[in-house]
Design a protein around this motif. Structure first.
Motif, mmCIF file in Angstrom:
data_model
loop_
_atom_site.group_PDB
_atom_site.id
_atom_site.type_symbol
_atom_site.label_atom_id
_atom_site.label_comp_id
_atom_site.label_asym_id
_atom_site.label_seq_id
_atom_site.Cartn_x
_atom_site.Cartn_y
_atom_site.Cartn_z
ATOM 1 N N GLY A 200 0.722 -1.133 -0.172
ATOM 2 C CA GLY A 200 0.027 0.072 -0.060
ATOM 3 C C GLY A 200 0.895 1.254 0.019
ATOM 4 O O GLY A 200 0.374 2.329 -0.472
ATOM 5 N N LEU A 202 2.895 1.896 -1.773
ATOM 6 C CA LEU A 202 3.170 2.535 -3.380
ATOM 7 C C LEU A 202 2.102 3.459 -3.766
ATOM 8 O O LEU A 202 2.214 3.998 -4.863
ATOM 9 C CB LEU A 202 3.149 1.293 -4.425
ATOM 10 N N ILE A 203 0.965 3.258 -2.922
ATOM 11 C CA ILE A 203 -0.234 3.844 -3.606
ATOM 12 C C ILE A 203 -0.197 5.292 -3.310
ATOM 13 O O ILE A 203 0.124 5.735 -2.244
ATOM 14 C CB ILE A 203 -1.648 3.202 -3.085
ATOM 15 N N LYS A 204 -0.488 6.133 -4.162
ATOM 16 C CA LYS A 204 -0.655 7.739 -4.178
ATOM 17 C C LYS A 204 -1.617 7.944 -4.873
ATOM 18 O O LYS A 204 -2.141 7.609 -5.950
ATOM 19 C CB LYS A 204 0.671 8.359 -4.740
ATOM 20 N N ASN A 205 -2.508 8.908 -4.234
ATOM 21 C CA ASN A 205 -3.664 9.257 -4.805
ATOM 22 C C ASN A 205 -3.578 10.517 -6.069
ATOM 23 O O ASN A 205 -3.077 11.663 -5.618
ATOM 24 C CB ASN A 205 -4.701 10.197 -3.734
ATOM 25 N N VAL B 189 -8.448 2.677 -13.422
ATOM 26 C CA VAL B 189 -7.607 2.868 -12.517
ATOM 27 C C VAL B 189 -6.109 3.245 -13.169
ATOM 28 O O VAL B 189 -5.133 3.320 -12.261
ATOM 29 C CB VAL B 189 -7.092 1.251 -11.895
ATOM 30 N N THR B 191 -4.679 6.172 -13.772
ATOM 31 C CA THR B 191 -3.967 7.174 -12.908
ATOM 32 C C THR B 191 -3.282 6.619 -11.709
ATOM 33 O O THR B 191 -2.062 6.946 -11.228
ATOM 34 C CB THR B 191 -4.751 8.312 -12.597
ATOM 35 N N TRP B 192 -4.085 5.900 -11.082
ATOM 36 C CA TRP B 192 -3.669 5.177 -9.833
ATOM 37 C C TRP B 192 -2.451 4.369 -10.237
ATOM 38 O O TRP B 192 -1.618 4.117 -9.398
ATOM 39 C CB TRP B 192 -4.686 4.305 -9.062
ATOM 40 N N VAL B 193 -2.507 3.459 -11.315
ATOM 41 C CA VAL B 193 -1.599 2.645 -11.564
ATOM 42 C C VAL B 193 -0.097 3.296 -11.845
ATOM 43 O O VAL B 193 0.899 3.014 -11.263
ATOM 44 C CB VAL B 193 -1.803 1.774 -12.838
ATOM 45 N N HIS B 194 -0.596 4.478 -12.455
ATOM 46 C CA HIS B 194 0.756 5.467 -12.887
ATOM 47 C C HIS B 194 1.525 5.737 -11.645
ATOM 48 O O HIS B 194 2.545 5.902 -11.342
ATOM 49 C CB HIS B 194 0.231 6.349 -13.726
ATOM 50 N N ALA B 196 1.357 4.600 -8.646
ATOM 51 C CA ALA B 196 2.000 3.643 -7.823
ATOM 52 C C ALA B 196 3.306 3.370 -8.545
ATOM 53 O O ALA B 196 4.108 3.311 -7.662
ATOM 54 C CB ALA B 196 1.031 2.504 -7.848
#
Ligand code: HEM
Ligand code: FES
Lengths: 369, 572
Positions: A200, A202-205, B189, B191-194, B196
């Protein structure tokens, strides 16, 4: 399978003198000692399901054919060694008793040849080894044709293996003890999630603060050339293009801010039509478009004055500067965003605001922010 | 110990040491089984080995490169020995690649060997895959290995992309920019993948470091595991083989691992390494110093990826500009289809092909004998169709270069590619199907009427006929009674011993025809001794030569394992 098979199987882990049958019983040491090397080889092969069907012997020892082949192989090995030493010679000697290996623009030829010499001597050396080995098998080893049996899986093994697994499952009682099974499942799910959870980090909004939709351009930000100088309306010839960056620290390295400042030719001005609502984004005969291709984000770069087209080198999308940089060919779907510009009190070009839409490639919710 | 005093116990130091070793590790059995593994002797089986050996070269050279390369995007001012870039700001990754190329003795050659072997690696995988496909080697029980192969291919593409994106030069940065756009193009998803993957908006400061660890640890480790599994399954299932004399579904005919195969295969390793080394030294590849450091505002003309990614570049160029606008102002970008959906479909179809074929043909049996492509015209034509599709994409990936070199308009190239993508595969299918049927027919014809001898005879009634040599027994009408067995049918007289073999020599003959003639006559009388040379390979690749290999003459003197001896499967 015969009963004897089973016994052999059971005895597999035992030491030789267990007397369970099998090769060590069939072939006591005295008997093996009496069999020749060649036949022992074939005997072992048979135990592995391999039958040597046919052997073409190699040339007889001492025959001219053998001598010639031996010479060839030895020659190849010797050459391999020679080239290997050549490699070492060049590698070690350069800059010592040979010229320096470093390559410089306009430098001497040794620096130019250093890398090719290394690669080619290494390549030749390895090639000679490979050739020697292949010639060896072709000319000096016997050519045999062997046949190995293939076996289907055995029912006996399937049934016994399954029995062991089933017994284990049965003894564990997981089938009956529902509570235990449930808790194990719960534990497994929890542990799995626990171990994955740190990812998690890694996750960024991507929607926080709209980073995709904004650049450093803003009201009053000057347009700087790559060398950092501002631009005045008189600086460019009609029909020319300059790449400009926002006058903020690091602006020229920003990935989305690069902008093309284009001075249209009078003929182009005549025919130019801007996008709806953006008629006043230009300044005089100047227009500024984002340099970031709306297809996949390459910097569009090739400006063909005669056709008023800007070409993106990545997938050949073409944008027409007289039609608000609308895509006229290729895979791009959207016009290059236009930067509204004006001139500040010192007479230099400035942006009137940031781009009014996200620059660069399309994404799912681009139209919404 | 019983063995030490037994008759025939080793007397040499080496033999004694071997016994000592085996008493501790008990390896003699497994070793013997390994040494005896039989490998088919057909050139097409070398393709997988070439892939394996180029992977070994990649591991060796790649590990060397890690001693010098630094996967960091921190900006520095270059002060190395490449004068044109001195004083320029660049990332540490790019600077260390320059150092590798100019300031590490021999670094450039290793870098270039690494890149060349990467190209060879992927090429070998692709050609290996084609041989598996066209000969039906993927059929039951080998579906698992087919799947592993496809996974390896995809990983190799990703690994290669990560590799050439790491130096952070202008070319690789352009590729990375497109990769970023592709990620953004994923519906919902994207933009979220990018965010990440890149740790934020493009380009950020993390991506090279992440690519680096993926390139040198993550993906190679997975590939190594998959390759090990691939080979383990291969050993367990044993090789397939082409049909031929003495070859059945229940055996493999060829040469034993030791010594012949091992020596030859080691030879192949050296040749593969040699080719990579010579290319790495003599042919410049990816001269990153010419591209310059990555700058988002710059691009070099004709930016092409490595060849194995080019088909995606091609599909991206050809796909029309079709954004799909959904209610609520959501968009599915056009980029999504050619770069994610298309490869997704391609690789899924490839992975599922064995299952699809099994279901469609109803053939669920195990197969260890290969098929000749002509005997399975539908599959072969599907393969040709796929290759045509792929080649159009590949060429379109370079359509700007082609347009420039041949002075064609770019737009024309794009349209040619779009049309070609639809028309050429269909044409390839039809054509291949015809060719397969033609070849099949010719095989049957030769079996029925015999080989054309080239001898023309005039009959008493004045008619001319060509004499045909039947291949086997004939019926009352002179028609051959041999059935087609899936093996090549001999079509020239010297393939059946009816004429002397072809004279050797590539440009000019290196032997005298008359001597070959005599030699062969002697051989056929069983007089030729080994010394007089002209030994023919008993290669299993020529099944038609002496008919079934004879078992005669082998002393089996109680050498046969008694009935019900030890099980013969390798089980260690
Ligand atoms: C398995 C398949 C592999 C492929 C297809 C591959 C491919 C590539 C490619 C195309 C490059 C760019 C080279 C260039 O700059 O021209 C590269 C760079 C590099 N590779 Fe690999 N590689 C593989 C395995 C490995 C392994 C196993 C390692 C290390 C353990 C490694 C370490 C490196 C390093 C350090 C670089 C950066 C050096 C540079 O760019 O100059 N590679 N790789
Ligand atoms: S990035 Fe410009 S056409 Fe694809």
């Amino acid at each position: 399978m015969t009963a004897r098979d089973t016994r052999a199987e059971v005895g597999t882990g035992d030491v030789q003198d267990s007397g369970h049958g099998g090769p060590d019983d069939d072939y006591p040491p005295e008997r093996l000692a009496a069999i020749g090397r060649e036949d022992l080889d074939h005997l072992g092969a048979r135990y592995d399901g391999v039958h040597v069907l046919h052997v073409d012997p190699p040339p007889a020892p001492g025959s001219p054919l053998e001598k010639r082949a031996t010479r060839q192989v030895s020659m190849l090995f010797a050459l391999a060694g020679l080239f290997a030493f050549l490699f070492v010679f060049v590698y070690v000697g350069s800059g010592w008793f040979l010229p320096d290996w470093r390559w410089e623009v306009g430098g001497d030829w040794w620096g130019l040849l250093f890398t090719p010499m290394l690669g080619i001597s290494m390549g030749l050396s390895l090639l000679c080894v490979g050739a020697a080995l292949v010639v060896y098998t072709k000319k000096l080893l016997p050519h045999e044709t062997a046949m190995q049996e293939k076996h289907e899986g055995s029912n006996f093994e399937r049934v016994t293996a399954a029995a062991t697994l089933q017994k284990g499952w049965h003894n564990s009682g997981l089938g009956r003890r529902k509570l235990l099974l449930g808790s194990v499942g719960f534990m497994g799910g929890g542990l799995g999630l626990m171990l994955l959870a740190p990812l998690g980090g890694l996750i960024k909004n991507p929607n926080a603060g709209n980073p995709l939709g904004t650049t450093s351009w803003g009201e009053g930000v000057r347009l700087l050339r790559e060398d950092g100088t501002p631009v005045r309306p008189g600086d460019q010839e009609p029909g020319s293009l300059a790449t400009v960056f926002p006058a903020v620290p690091g602006g020229n390295r920003e990935s989305d801010a690069a902008t093309m400042l284009i001075r249209l030719r009078p003929a182009q001005v005549q025919s130019a039509t801007a996008r709806a609502g953006q008629e006043d984004f230009g300044y005089g005969d100047y227009v500024a478009y984002s340099k970031i291709c709306t297809h996949a984000g390459c910097p569009v770069s090739l400006y063909e004055q005669e056709t008023s087209r800007i070409l993106c080198p990545c997938h050949q999308s073409q944008f027409d500067v007289t039609q608000g940089a609308k895509p006229v060919f290729g895979p791009a779907t959207r016009a290059l965003p236009q930067l509204p510009i004006t001139v500040d009190e010192e007479g230099f070009f400035v942006a009137r605001s940031d781009y009014i839409e996200a620059v660069g490639p399309t994404y799912w919710n681009r139209e919404r922010i | 110990m019983a063995t030490a005093t037994a008759p025939g116990a080793p007397r040499t130091a080496l033999g004694k040491a071997a016994v000592e070793l085996d008493e501790r590790l008990i390896v003699a059995g497994p070793l013997r089984r390994t040494l005896h593994k039989v490998f088919p002797d057909h050139w097409s089986f070398l393709l997988g080995e070439i892939a394996l050996y180029s992977f070994v070269v990649l591991l060796l050279t790649g590990t060397y490169l890690t001693f010098f390369f630094q996967g960091s995007m921190t900006e520095v001012v270059y002060e190395g020995s490449y004068a044109p870039l001195r004083g320029v700001e660049m990332s540490v990754a790019y600077a260390s690649t320059l150092d590798l190329s100019f300031d590490v003795r021999g670094g450039l050659v290793v870098r270039q060997i690494h890149h060349w072997s990467a190209l060879l690696f992927v090429a070998a995988i692709v050609v290996h895959l084609m041989r598996i496909f066209f000969t039906g080697a993927f059929r039951r029980p080998r579906e698992t290995n087919w799947l592993i192969g496809i996974a390896l291919l995809v990983l190799a593409l990703v690994e290669g992309f990560a590799g050439y994106s790491m130096p952070d030069d202008l070319l690789s940065g352009t590729g990375l920019r497109i990769a970023s756009a592709i990620m953004l193009a994923i519906p919902v998803v994207g933009t979220w993948v990018h965010f990440a993957v890149f740790g934020g908006d493009y380009v950020g400061e993390l991506i090279v470091g992440r690519l680096y660890i993926a390139h040198v640890l993550l993906i190679p480790a997975i590939m190594l595991g998959l390759i090990a599994l691939h080979l383990l399954i291969l050993v367990k299932q044993k090789h397939t083989q082409f049909p031929g004399a003495g070859r059945t579904e229940h055996n493999v005919v060829g040469v034993r691992m030791f010594p012949t195969f091992a020596v030859k295969s080691t030879g192949l390793f050296f040749v593969v390494f040699a080719v990579c080394a010579a290319l790495g030294g003599a042919v410049q590849i990816n001269p990153v110093w010419l591209w310059g450091p990555y700058d988002p505002a710059k691009v070099s003309a004709a930016s092409q990826p490595d060849w194995y990614i080019m088909f995606l570049d091609g599909s991206t160029r050809l796909f029309p500009a079709w954004d799909i606008n959904l209610p609520g102002d959501y968009t599915i970008p056009a980029l999504f289809w050619p770069t994610l959906v298309l490869p997704g479909i391609i690789f899924t179809l490839m992975a599922l092909y064995p299952v699809l074929e099994r279901v469609l043909t109803g053939d669920t049996a195990s197969h260890h004998l290969l098929q000749r492509p002509r005997d399975v015209p539908v599959r072969t034509s599907l393969g040709a169709m796929s290759i045509a599709f792929y080649v159009v994409l590949l060429l379109s990936g370079a359509n700007d270069v082609i347009a420039e070199k041949f002075d064609i308009s770019l737009n024309a190239m794009t349209w040619a590619g779009r049309l070609g993508l639809i028309l050429l595969p269909a044409a390839a299918y039809v054509l291949t199907y015809r060719v397969c049927l033609g070849l099949q027919k010719h095989d049957r014809e030769v079996l029925e009427h015999g080989i054309e001898t080239g001898v023309i005879r005039r009959l008493p009634n004045g008619e001319f006929i060509e004499v045909h040599q039947p291949l086997g027994p004939v019926d009352a009408h002179g028609h051959g009674q041999l059935a087609y067995g899936g093996a090549p049918v001999p079509k020239r007289m010297n393939q059946v011993g009816g004429a002397r073999r072809a004279i050797r020599g590539f440009f000019t003959p290196i032997e005298e025809p008359i001597r070959v003639e005599l030699e062969q006559r002697e051989e056929s009388r069983g007089l030729a001794t080994a010394e007089e040379g002209g030994r023919e390979l008993t290669s299993a690749g020529r099944p038609t030569e002496g008919g079934r290999p004879s078992e005669g003459g082998r002393p089996s003197e109680g050498g046969r394992p008694s009935e019900g001896g030890r099980p013969q499967e390798p089980r260690d």
